[in-house]
Design a protein around this motif. Sequence first.
Motif, PDB file in Angstrom:
ATOM      1  N   LEU A  41      -7.501  -1.438   8.682  1.00  0.00           N
ATOM      2  CA  LEU A  41      -6.602  -0.516   9.360  1.00  0.00           C
ATOM      3  C   LEU A  41      -5.502  -0.044   8.421  1.00  0.00           C
ATOM      4  CD1 LEU A  41      -5.739   0.763  12.111  1.00  0.00           C
ATOM      5  CD2 LEU A  41      -4.321  -1.267  12.424  1.00  0.00           C
ATOM      6  N   ALA A  42      -4.903  -0.973   7.708  1.00  0.00           N
ATOM      7  CA  ALA A  42      -3.821  -0.616   6.789  1.00  0.00           C
ATOM      8  C   ALA A  42      -4.338   0.251   5.641  1.00  0.00           C
ATOM      9  CB  ALA A  42      -3.161  -1.879   6.243  1.00  0.00           C
ATOM     10  N   THR A  43      -5.510  -0.053   5.131  1.00  0.00           N
ATOM     11  CA  THR A  43      -6.070   0.737   4.037  1.00  0.00           C
ATOM     12  C   THR A  43      -6.373   2.157   4.489  1.00  0.00           C
ATOM     13  OG1 THR A  43      -7.032  -1.253   3.079  1.00  0.00           O
ATOM     14  CG2 THR A  43      -7.937   0.834   2.355  1.00  0.00           C
ATOM     15  N   SER A  44      -6.944   2.315   5.671  1.00  0.00           N
ATOM     16  CA  SER A  44      -7.288   3.656   6.145  1.00  0.00           C
ATOM     17  C   SER A  44      -6.049   4.485   6.441  1.00  0.00           C
ATOM     18  CB  SER A  44      -8.166   3.575   7.380  1.00  0.00           C
ATOM     19  OG  SER A  44      -7.432   3.066   8.474  1.00  0.00           O
ATOM     20  N   LEU A  45      -4.948   3.847   6.829  1.00  0.00           N
ATOM     21  CA  LEU A  45      -3.713   4.577   7.085  1.00  0.00           C
ATOM     22  C   LEU A  45      -2.866   4.760   5.835  1.00  0.00           C
ATOM     23  CD1 LEU A  45      -2.621   2.979  10.473  1.00  0.00           C
ATOM     24  CD2 LEU A  45      -3.542   5.259  10.102  1.00  0.00           C
ATOM     25  N   GLY A  46      -3.179   4.034   4.790  1.00  0.00           N
ATOM     26  CA  GLY A  46      -2.416   4.131   3.554  1.00  0.00           C
ATOM     27  C   GLY A  46      -1.093   3.399   3.611  1.00  0.00           C
ATOM     28  N   ILE A  47      -1.038   2.314   4.389  1.00  0.00           N
ATOM     29  CA  ILE A  47       0.183   1.528   4.497  1.00  0.00           C
ATOM     30  C   ILE A  47      -0.091   0.129   3.971  1.00  0.00           C
ATOM     31  CG2 ILE A  47       1.040   2.832   6.475  1.00  0.00           C
ATOM     32  CD1 ILE A  47       0.137   0.565   8.292  1.00  0.00           C
ATOM     33  N   PRO A  48       0.960  -0.574   3.552  1.00  0.00           N
ATOM     34  CA  PRO A  48       0.735  -1.963   3.132  1.00  0.00           C
ATOM     35  C   PRO A  48       0.402  -2.848   4.330  1.00  0.00           C
ATOM     36  CG  PRO A  48       3.070  -1.400   2.998  1.00  0.00           C
ATOM     37  CD  PRO A  48       2.333  -0.145   3.342  1.00  0.00           C
ATOM     38  N   ALA A  49      -0.405  -3.844   4.109  1.00  0.00           N
ATOM     39  CA  ALA A  49      -0.843  -4.727   5.193  1.00  0.00           C
ATOM     40  C   ALA A  49       0.144  -5.866   5.375  1.00  0.00           C
ATOM     41  CB  ALA A  49      -2.237  -5.269   4.909  1.00  0.00           C
ATOM     42  N   THR A  50       1.354  -5.536   5.823  1.00  0.00           N
ATOM     43  CA  THR A  50       2.370  -6.549   6.089  1.00  0.00           C
ATOM     44  C   THR A  50       2.678  -6.563   7.581  1.00  0.00           C
ATOM     45  OG1 THR A  50       4.178  -4.983   5.737  1.00  0.00           O
ATOM     46  CG2 THR A  50       3.401  -6.223   3.810  1.00  0.00           C
ATOM     47  N   VAL A  51       3.332  -7.616   8.007  1.00  0.00           N
ATOM     48  CA  VAL A  51       3.682  -7.745   9.413  1.00  0.00           C
ATOM     49  C   VAL A  51       4.674  -6.660   9.824  1.00  0.00           C
ATOM     50  CG1 VAL A  51       4.742  -9.288  11.113  1.00  0.00           C
ATOM     51  CG2 VAL A  51       3.238 -10.216   9.383  1.00  0.00           C
TER      52      VAL A  51
END
Length: 95
Positions: A41-51
Amino acid sequence: MQDFFTWLGRTLGEIIRFVVDLLTHFFQNLGASARGFFNGLATSLGIPATVVSLAVLLLGLWLLYLALRALMRRSLIATLIWAVLGVTVLSWLIY
């Protein structure tokens, strides 16, 4: 008689061991699946995978949900306010 109780204890121990191993593998795989979902999900949105990023994403989606609810109530001003806030929060996150 002692052989029966030895067999009974060994069988009960093996059953308990099986259940514990089964639950351990289930929860390990569940954690790996959740981690993979959030990373994808984070990769597809281009955001870091943090809480924090995921919390801000949920906040933005919640604001858009409030805009949709206001639209269903036919409250145009509230719809515009919630929609602008939701899009603003999501635009901060997704760049």
